[in-house]
Design an enzyme around this catalytic site. Structure first.
Site, PDB file in Angstrom:
ATOM      1  N   ASP A 178      -0.789  -9.387 -21.015  1.00  0.00           N
ATOM      2  CA  ASP A 178      -1.675  -8.673 -20.088  1.00  0.00           C
ATOM      3  C   ASP A 178      -3.039  -8.441 -20.741  1.00  0.00           C
ATOM      4  O   ASP A 178      -3.132  -7.783 -21.771  1.00  0.00           O
ATOM      5  CB  ASP A 178      -1.048  -7.338 -19.693  1.00  0.00           C
ATOM      6  CG  ASP A 178      -1.693  -6.717 -18.468  1.00  0.00           C
ATOM      7  OD1 ASP A 178      -2.937  -6.744 -18.389  1.00  0.00           O
ATOM      8  OD2 ASP A 178      -0.966  -6.197 -17.605  1.00  0.00           O
ATOM      9  N   SER A 209      -1.245  -0.898 -12.902  1.00  0.00           N
ATOM     10  CA  SER A 209      -2.497  -0.760 -13.639  1.00  0.00           C
ATOM     11  C   SER A 209      -2.933   0.707 -13.640  1.00  0.00           C
ATOM     12  O   SER A 209      -2.200   1.563 -14.113  1.00  0.00           O
ATOM     13  CB  SER A 209      -3.545  -1.695 -13.034  1.00  0.00           C
ATOM     14  OG  SER A 209      -4.563  -1.963 -13.953  1.00  0.00           O
ATOM     15  N   HIS A 246      -1.941 -10.071 -15.550  1.00  0.00           N
ATOM     16  CA  HIS A 246      -1.983  -8.617 -15.365  1.00  0.00           C
ATOM     17  C   HIS A 246      -0.832  -8.186 -14.460  1.00  0.00           C
ATOM     18  O   HIS A 246      -0.827  -8.460 -13.273  1.00  0.00           O
ATOM     19  CB  HIS A 246      -3.324  -8.238 -14.748  1.00  0.00           C
ATOM     20  CG  HIS A 246      -3.590  -6.769 -14.686  1.00  0.00           C
ATOM     21  ND1 HIS A 246      -3.249  -5.896 -15.692  1.00  0.00           N
ATOM     22  CD2 HIS A 246      -4.189  -6.008 -13.727  1.00  0.00           C
ATOM     23  CE1 HIS A 246      -3.624  -4.679 -15.366  1.00  0.00           C
ATOM     24  NE2 HIS A 246      -4.182  -4.706 -14.173  1.00  0.00           N
TER      25      HIS A 246
END
Length: 531
Positions: A470, A252, A500
């Site tokens: 995602d 991320s 995610h």
């Protein structure tokens, strides 16, 4: 939820608790800001790498060399202590503190401590060095998270020492806390999608008050918690760990951090994996649009899985949120569920397909007038314990991302975008449109660039992993990251999945490809797809 979206690793433990609560029935600032372009962590002189106001971060050579007292420092590893986020890990784990300059433009000046944690390789003579992790945020504590998720990396540990850290301004690394628990809970009453002039004034006053609190608490550190400076800390850690090149897995926001590192130190890139990729080409508004599409796409997939038409189902949820805005719902604990907290409770379940049943239960209960389940989910996202204590992760996230981002849309500009954002998503659009102006409103430090510079000509190949489902870092960002890293550097791997992140999410294809790259240096074909 915000221009930075929190890595699912940072939410998993809380979701387990919240899911149980849902079955029974702002982070530290405004509830609901998360990761993507990155929002979460800690009086500025000059920026570390380029003139203030420039659009791109500069290369490593533009700053003075670090003194040998820093580059040759010996790390004193010892038993780890308990943190605010949990008990001390077991005897497998060692902790230490890296000394880094507060201001890389003045490397001989004041220093700060960067907390490190490691588990030594189980592979003996087969050890390949250290593998550094960043789990996202920004603002996530690697010191707390790595032990919790280390079982997922057992194969990697056969070849590497597993290492993570609390970035500057986070957790044990001079972590920033801008409000106490009472003030945080009080701010949860602020409407994050204001409908009246009074609500708008309250929304932006709360944003300004939060920034002022950060400035009071953090002092001059607030101007030195940028992604650029953390990337430089990573290279200093590489040297102290005795590694010629950096091997790294970023998730991320950790992908943005990894891309910036590759730009600053292309010759020191070893094997880098960037999973759940933040789009490096998106500015403040573009990032908010990306996330709005990503969460709406995940919500559509959830609705399809329950046999509902996505368009009608989304409008039904939007209508529920409007009713909650007019009249908050009761909960079993005595607190109320308002529209903002309800939106956050919905959002958090879209980080993983395994959380979709909790969303079903939460929505069903809310339709009957009970907000307990959605409030428990919102508390998980905001990292609120049953005793009412909030993590400081959201404070650090905001400090880091607002220092990075020099674009500050005005309230008037946010209002003009409401219609276009509603068109993208009737559920999340208003929330994200207001956030473009509210997140860094009246921030006490100027931002550094519109978009991060991640070009890394001459670097070794970097594996960029995107997931088509995602919500927080939509998969289109993976291709853009691969392109911006440069020809022959960025290598894209796509997983047709949900949630995610991709590695460790159930795809044998993804896991074997990533392991082959990290353990054996096998570089997959650019554009490979795992379905």
């Amino acid at each position: 939820m915000s221009r930075h979206v929190r890595s699912f690793a940072l939410l998993a433990a809380g979701l387990l608790v919240a899911g149980a609560a849902a079955g029974c029935g702002g982070s530290g600032d405004k509830a609901g800001h998360g990761e993507g372009k990155g929002r979460t962590q800690p009086s500025r002189s000059s920026p570390p790498s380029s003139p203030r106001g420039s659009d791109k971060a500069g290369r490593a050579g533009t700053l003075p060399a670090l003194p040998a007292t820093l580059t040759s420092q010996r790390l004193d590893w010892g038993r780890c202590k308990a943190t605010d986020d949990g008990p001390a890990p077991g005897s497998d784990w060692q902790c230490t503190t890296l000394k880094a300059p507060l201001d890389y433009a003045k490397p001989g000046g004041e220093t700060i401590g960067v907390a490190l944690i490691r588990a030594r390789s189980t592979g003996g003579s087969g050890r390949s060095g250290s593998l550094l992790f960043n789990f996202g945020g920004p603002g996530g504590s690697g010191v707390s998270m790595l032990p919790a998720f280390a079982p997922d990396y057992a194969k990697l540990r056969e070849h590497y020492d597993l290492v993570s850290f609390d970035p500057r301004g986070v957790g044990a690394s001079e972590g920033v806390r801008c409000r106490d628990d009472k003030a945080i809970q009080g701010a949860e009453s602020v409407d994050l999608t204001p409908d009246t002039p009074a609500e708008e004034r309250a929304y932006f006053k709360d944003a300004a008050d939060f920034g002022a609190g950060c400035a009071r608490q953090a002092g001059k550190l607030l101007g030195h918690v940028s992604t650029d400076e953390t990337a430089r800390d990573m290279d200093l850690a590489r040297q102290a760990l005795g590694d010629d090149r950096l091997h790294y897995m970023g998730v991320s926001y950790g992908t943005q951090l990894g891309g910036v590192y590759a730009h600053l130190f292309p010759g020191k890139v070893g094997r880098l994996v960037l999973d759940a990729v933040v789009d490096p080409a998106a500015d403040t508004v573009g990032h908010a649009e990306n996330q709005t599409r990503g969460f709406q796409r995940a919500l559509d997939n959830y609705l399809k899985s329950t046999g509902q038409d996505p368009a009608r189902g989304s409008l039904k949820i939007a209508a529920l949120l409007k009713r909650i805005d007019a009249k908050p719902l009761r909960t079993s604990g005595g607190r109320e569920l308002n529209q903002s907290l309800a939106t956050i409770g919905i959002t958090v379940t879209l980080y993983s397909q395994s959380s979709w049943p909790a969303l079903t239960r939460g929505l069903a209960a809310a339709e009957k007038g009970d907000g307990t389940a959605l409030l428990a989910l919102a508390d998980a996202y905001n990292e609120r314990s049953p005793s009412g204590h909030y993590s400081s992760q959201g404070h650090s996230q905001r400090a880091i991302s607002c220092l990075d981002d020099k674009e500050r849309p005005t309230p008037a500009e946010a209002k003009k975008r409401l219609a276009s954002f509603r068109e993208i998503s009737p559920v999340f659009g208003e929330f994200m449109a207001w956030d473009t102006a509210g997140w860094c409103h009246d921030w006490p430090e100027p931002g550094q660039y519109a978009t991060p510079e991640v070009s890394a000509p001459g670097a070794a190949p970097i594996l960029v992993v995107g997931n088509t489902g995602d919500p927080a870092t939509p998969y289109e960002g993976a291709r853009r990251m691969a392109d911006e890293l440069g020809k022959g550097v960025g290598v894209e791997l796509t997983w047709k999945g949900e949630g995610h992140g991709a590695y460790g999410s159930g795809s044998t294809c993804v896991d074997s490809t990533v392991n082959g790259y990290l353990l054996e240096g096998r570089i997959p074909r650019d554009g490979k797809v795992c379905s």
